[in-house]
Design a protein around this motif. Structure first.
Motif, short mmCIF file in Angstrom:
data_model
loop_
_atom_site.label_atom_id
_atom_site.label_comp_id
_atom_site.label_asym_id
_atom_site.label_seq_id
_atom_site.Cartn_x
_atom_site.Cartn_y
_atom_site.Cartn_z
N ARG A 1 8.65 20.70 -12.67
CA ARG A 1 8.23 20.62 -14.06
C ARG A 1 8.76 21.82 -14.84
NH1 ARG A 1 5.49 22.78 -17.42
NH2 ARG A 1 4.49 21.75 -19.17
N ASP A 2 8.61 23.02 -14.26
CA ASP A 2 9.06 24.22 -14.95
C ASP A 2 10.57 24.23 -15.13
OD1 ASP A 2 6.47 24.95 -15.03
OD2 ASP A 2 6.59 26.48 -13.46
N ARG A 3 11.25 23.78 -14.06
CA ARG A 3 12.71 23.79 -14.15
C ARG A 3 13.20 22.79 -15.20
NH1 ARG A 3 16.70 21.22 -10.27
NH2 ARG A 3 18.36 21.32 -11.80
N ALA A 4 12.58 21.62 -15.22
CA ALA A 4 12.99 20.60 -16.18
C ALA A 4 12.71 21.06 -17.61
CB ALA A 4 12.25 19.29 -15.90
N GLY B 1 0.78 -1.23 0.00
CA GLY B 1 0.00 0.00 0.00
C GLY B 1 0.81 1.28 0.00
N SER B 2 2.12 1.19 -0.03
CA SER B 2 2.92 2.42 0.02
C SER B 2 3.02 3.02 -1.38
CB SER B 2 4.32 2.14 0.56
OG SER B 2 4.98 1.24 -0.28
N ARG B 3 3.42 4.28 -1.41
CA ARG B 3 3.46 4.95 -2.70
C ARG B 3 4.67 5.87 -2.80
NH1 ARG B 3 -1.20 8.28 -5.87
NH2 ARG B 3 0.21 8.91 -7.50
N LEU B 4 5.41 5.74 -3.85
CA LEU B 4 6.59 6.58 -4.07
C LEU B 4 6.46 7.27 -5.41
CD1 LEU B 4 9.50 7.47 -3.24
CD2 LEU B 4 10.34 5.47 -4.48
N ARG B 5 6.64 8.59 -5.35
CA ARG B 5 6.78 9.34 -6.59
C ARG B 5 8.26 9.63 -6.74
NH1 ARG B 5 2.98 11.58 -9.57
NH2 ARG B 5 0.87 11.60 -8.73
N ILE C 1 4.39 2.87 -7.71
CA ILE C 1 5.52 3.76 -7.95
C ILE C 1 5.26 4.54 -9.24
CG2 ILE C 1 6.95 2.07 -9.21
CD1 ILE C 1 9.37 3.22 -7.60
N ASP C 2 5.48 5.83 -9.16
CA ASP C 2 5.35 6.70 -10.33
C ASP C 2 6.73 7.27 -10.60
OD1 ASP C 2 2.56 7.01 -8.84
OD2 ASP C 2 2.26 7.50 -10.95
N ILE C 3 7.24 7.04 -11.77
CA ILE C 3 8.61 7.49 -12.05
C ILE C 3 8.62 8.34 -13.32
CG2 ILE C 3 10.99 6.74 -12.44
CD1 ILE C 3 10.26 4.04 -11.28
N VAL C 4 9.33 9.44 -13.25
CA VAL C 4 9.63 10.20 -14.47
C VAL C 4 11.14 10.37 -14.54
CG1 VAL C 4 9.29 12.33 -15.76
CG2 VAL C 4 7.43 11.44 -14.35
N ASP D 1 4.74 16.70 -18.84
CA ASP D 1 3.48 17.00 -18.15
C ASP D 1 3.12 15.97 -17.09
OD1 ASP D 1 3.09 19.37 -19.35
OD2 ASP D 1 1.66 18.68 -20.86
N ARG D 2 3.85 14.90 -17.05
CA ARG D 2 3.56 13.90 -16.01
C ARG D 2 4.22 14.25 -14.69
NH1 ARG D 2 2.92 8.02 -18.47
NH2 ARG D 2 2.00 8.64 -20.45
N ILE D 3 5.02 15.29 -14.68
CA ILE D 3 5.66 15.71 -13.42
C ILE D 3 4.63 16.46 -12.60
CG2 ILE D 3 7.53 17.04 -12.39
CD1 ILE D 3 9.08 16.65 -15.01
N ALA D 4 4.29 15.88 -11.45
CA ALA D 4 3.20 16.45 -10.65
C ALA D 4 3.70 17.50 -9.66
CB ALA D 4 2.48 15.32 -9.91
#
Lengths: 487, 408
Positions: free
Chosen positions: B389-392, B192-196, B223-226, B381-384
């Motif tokens: 997001r702006d810096r990248a 149940g854990s979540r890592l961005r 896990i959500d990875i960009v 746009d997937r960077i939440a």
């Protein structure tokens, strides 16, 4: 109601191999083992010129330094290359028969049983368009039909050992020019010990008047078959060629290591179709043929075209990548494949498309069906070199899984060095959709029929590339291979 | 192949390590000496050749001053390492730094080298239901050293049951100098854990970066990875994700845009080891002059991992000569009740779209820029995390469009 997995397994057991008989015939077989002496013996047996013996020995010496490839997704115990006999021929064929009337009736019967018509009159009487056939039994060619008619058109179609005698210049010029003698482990082995296969030469501007075909049969125990086929289409020529193959049902594995070379010059077109039905082994994975094959076509000329179509239902292990080198500008390469692995069969097959010339195009359509404990891999390479302006490739690989013990794998390699290239690759893997089955059954179609319909639909894109008679044959073969396997 | 120089450096460093550590490290060094750097003969290293590193010699890197202003993101905590050494002044979360010793499964020579020389790294362990208050920004910066220098670090991220965290891992390097950097991450996500997780790579042209992340997801973990890649001389990333228990979920996206002369290699491996897993993977790349991009993505569905739903897509724009793209999306499937698909493309900007834009009075160069931007934004746009997001986007050359008044 969908069929339960238990029923499937039961149904799968019913599968049978209809070409599994042995022809009782006296053969001359050299004792197992491989050495320079054996190669000299094969060469002497075929009364070969010195240059060909040198080619064989060169290949053998290279082979000794090479390692068996291990990268394919297949598993089998190590092969003892000294336990294989490298040459075997029916005694009655020590002198090549001049006409079919001289051929041992037992041999003719074998082909009749396999459904290969050898009598030209019978063929012509049939409704279907005639097909010229070269039949190879263990290490030698038995007969070639319609030679006369082909000769009138200027087409040469004969066993390669005959071509070595009759057309040495042509053989010398093209042999090993597409697959060099040291290309890979099995190609080197084949170059050292190859026995028979077909030679086709279609001169400039000639459209071959009929389909050509070779039928390979392994009969003798503990032998390997090392076929070598060479097809040359001169400027503007066209030829369609089909090979078929079967072997007896045995508990030991037998090796088939072939090399096929195609050369297409300017505006020439070669269509090469394979219906491969080597003995696949039994449901426990005992026996079956190891089919380790190097097939490569060279689109040497401008606007040339080479098309590979394969239906692979047999063999215990398949290791095969029919490829196209698209050297000429505007040349086209195609690969259409249906492969079935059932029981313990393993297949690692695919293609290579090497784009060298400008505006070269290639299409790959691969359909894999895996059932039982079958393991199947698509392995393909599309390489676009810097010189290949406007190269184009489209690849599609679909896999169908039947049962939860099988595997389907996809390993596509894409290497692009030209910024005008456009490549697409797509692949899917799934099982037969329950709703499609349900739909058919609701309309009174039995489970097996429904599955057969769906599988045939899945393969249709490939079957339509086969010459008509063979498409029918391939459809039947598929039905046999998967008989009751599905639900 | 000679990797002798690494053994000599090891002997010089060994005195500083406690005896127990020294033994473990020596075992790893021996493993490295035996395995050496991976060669192109290994299927996984077919497109990336590290054999030249064997003949090289790198001194352990030393900390020097490095500018970080442009990297700072508001409302986040920071842990900063410069050349592998903790920078306490720049860090706000230096209590998370520790020497991490973990075993790497299926280790290569590079992993052994990393373990032999490893210096402290991030050690993040969250208990059940814990939540990181602010995103954590891990900066792994490289700065010029007088000689060719190397940095090796190991990191650990363990989230307890239903814990949550947002983490940005940034590899950056100041220009000048010749560096070999290896970074290894051990990530475990309890049920149940979540890592961005964001991975941003903007190394200098003289750097050779080899990173590896192994993540294991327990039941219903997500896990959500960009991943974003820009600079570097040679960068190789291995990302291994294992959906070990039912219901785990992976959302993975990547964008790479190698600079001239750069070689970027992204290897991902997603293993569906249990039923009802879901994974989505999208990698996109824009490859310009004299650069090379490699993508190798493998999806494995293990026996019994029924109802797996997996999709993978890789799209490349190859825009200049003397550039190369090698893409290899792989499927290995041992279960039948699954939905798996993958697609790969290599191509150029769409001519019809360009014609459309030009016909509306947009200059060719602007039209091209617009299409490139649209291509990149699908991933960006997937960077939440808006600041990131702006810096990248800025870093990759896609700043937000200027607010220009439309012609009346």
């Amino acid at each position: 109601m969908a069929t339960q997995p238990e029923d499937l397994r039961e149904l799968m057991r019913r599968r049978e191999y209809r070409a599994g008989f042995v022809t009782a015939i006296e053969s001359e077989t050299v004792p197992p083992g491989l050495s320079e002496d054996v190669i000299r013996l094969i060469s002497a047996n075929k009364r070969e010129p010195q240059w060909l013996l040198d080619f064989r020995l060169k290949a053998y010496r290279r082979w000794l330094t090479m390692e068996e490839p291990k990268w394919a997704h297949v598993h089998y115990p190590p092969i003892d290359f000294q336990a294989i006999s490298y040459f075997s021929r029916p005694k009655s064929l020590a002198q090549r028969p001049k006409s079919l009337d001289e051929v041992d009736p037992k041999l003719l019967e074998t082909y009749q049983k396999l459904g290969i018509p050898l009598k030209e009159q019978e063929m012509l009487a049939g409704v279907a368009s005639p097909v010229a056939v070269d039949v190879v039994f263990d290490s030698v060619s038995v007969a070639t039909t319609f030679k006369q008619k082909l000769a009138e058109a200027g087409v040469i179609f004969c066993p390669i050992s005959e071509a070595v005698q009759e057309y040495p210049e042509l053989v010398k010029k093209y042999l090993g020019s597409v697959v060099p003698f040291g290309d890979n482990f099995y190609a080197a082995l084949n170059s050292a010990v190859f026995t028979d296969g077909s030679f086709v030469y279609v001169p400039k501007g000639v459209r071959c008047p009929m389909e050509l075909s070779t039928y390979f049969r392994i009969n003798e125990r503990n032998t390997g078959q090392f076929e070598r086929t060479l097809i040359i289409a001169e400027d503007g020529a066209y030829v369609s060629y089909l090979e078929g193959c079967t072997a007896p049902q045995r508990d030991e594995n037998q090796l088939h290591a072939a090399v096929v070379e195609l050369v297409a010059l300017d505006d020439a077109q070669i269509k090469y179709s394979t219906v491969q039905n080597w003995y696949p082994g039994d449901e426990q994975g005992r026996g079956g043929i190891y089919n380790f094959v190097t097939k490569r076509g060279d689109c040497r000329g401008k606007r040339s075209r080479i098309s590979w179509t394969q239906v692979e239902t047999g063999s215990a292990i398949t290791w095969k990548y029919p490829s196209c080198i698209l050297r000429g500008d505007d040349s086209v390469g195609e690969f259409y494949s249906v492969a079935v692995t059932n029981n313990r069969q393993q297949a690692d097959t695919g293609t290579k498309m090497i784009h060298v010339g400008k505006n070269t195009r290639s299409t790959i359509v691969s359909k894999g069906i895996s059932a039982g404990y079958g393991q199947q891999s698509y392995r393909g390479l599309v390489r676009v070199l810097e010189t290949a302006e406007n190269a184009r490739n489209h690849t599609r690989c679909d896999s169908l899984l039947i049962g939860d013990r099988c595997g389907a794998h996809t390993f596509p390699y894409t290497e692009v060095r030209n910024p005008t290239a456009r490549l697409e690759h797509e692949a899917t893997t799934s099982k037969i959709a329950e709703d499609q089955l349900y739909y058919c059954r609701a309309r009174g179609i039995s489970e097996e029929e429904a599955v057969s319909m769906i599988v045939n639909g899945f393969c249709k894109e490939v079957f339509k590339e086969l010459p008509m008679e063979f498409a029918v044959e391939a459809g039947k073969l598929l039905a046999v291979s998967l008989e009751g396997a599905v639900g | 192949m000679s990797v002798a120089s690494y053994a000599q450096v090891f002997e010089r460093c060994a005195a500083a390590w406690p005896a127990a550590q020294r033994r473990a490290r020596r075992a790893k060094l021996e493993e490295f000496l035996r395995l050496g750097f991976p060669t192109r003969k290994l299927e996984d290293w077919r497109y990336t050749d590290l054999s030249a590193l064997a003949e090289r010699s790198f001194e352990p890197a030393r900390r020097t001053a490095v500018a970080l202003q442009d990297a700072l993101l508001p409302r986040s905590d920071r842990l900063v390492y410069v050349n592998g050494e903790l920078d306490r002044n720049a860090s706000t979360a230096d209590e998370l730094s520790a020497l991490v010793q973990t075993e790497t499964p299926g280790a290569t020579g590079v992993d052994a080298l990393n373990a032999a020389f490893a210096t402290p790294g991030l050690n993040l362990a969250l208990g059940p239901h814990a939540r990181l208050a602010r995103p954590l920004h891990l900066i792994l910066a490289g700065a010029a050293n007088p000689q060719a220098a190397m940095t090796h670090q190991r990191h650990r991220i363990h989230l307890g049951q239903a814990a949550e965290a947002v983490l940005l891992v940034e590899f950056r390097g100041a220009a000048g100098g010749d560096r070999l950097v290896t970074q290894t991450f051990d990530i475990r996500l309890a049920p149940g854990s979540r890592l961005r997780l964001y991975r941003l790579q903007d190394e200098a042209a003289g750097s050779q970066l080899i990173s590896r992340m192994d993540a294991r997801l327990a039941r219903d973990a997500r896990i959500d990875i960009v991943c974003l890649d820009r600079g570097c001389g040679l960068a190789r990333h291995d990302l291994n994700l294992e959906l070990a228990e039912p219901g785990a979920e992976v959302e993975l996206a990547g964008f790479y845009q190698p600079a001239a002369g750069a070689h970027l290699d992204n290897h991902t491996r997603i293993v569906h080891a249990a039923p009802h897993g879901r994974s989505r993977e999208l990698f996109k790349g824009i490859v310009g002059e004299k650069s090379r991009a490699v993508f190798n993505g493998k999806i494995v569905v293990s026996p019994g991992a029924q109802k797996t739903d997996s999709e993978q897509r890789v799209a490349n724009l190859l825009l200049a000569p003397r550039a190369e793209v090698d893409a290899k999306p792989e499927l290995e499937i041992y279960a039948d009740d699954v939905k798996c698909a993958h697609g790969a493309t290599v191509g150029q900007l769409d001519e019809t779209a360009l014609a459309y834009l030009r016909s509306r009075g947009i200059a060719d160069s602007d039209a091209r820029a617009l299409l490139r931007r649209a291509f990149a934004l699908e991933v960006l746009d997937r960077i939440a995390w808006p600041a990131l997001r702006d810096r990248a986007a800025l870093l990759l050359g896609y700043p937000p469009p200027a607010e220009t008044a439309l012609e009346p």
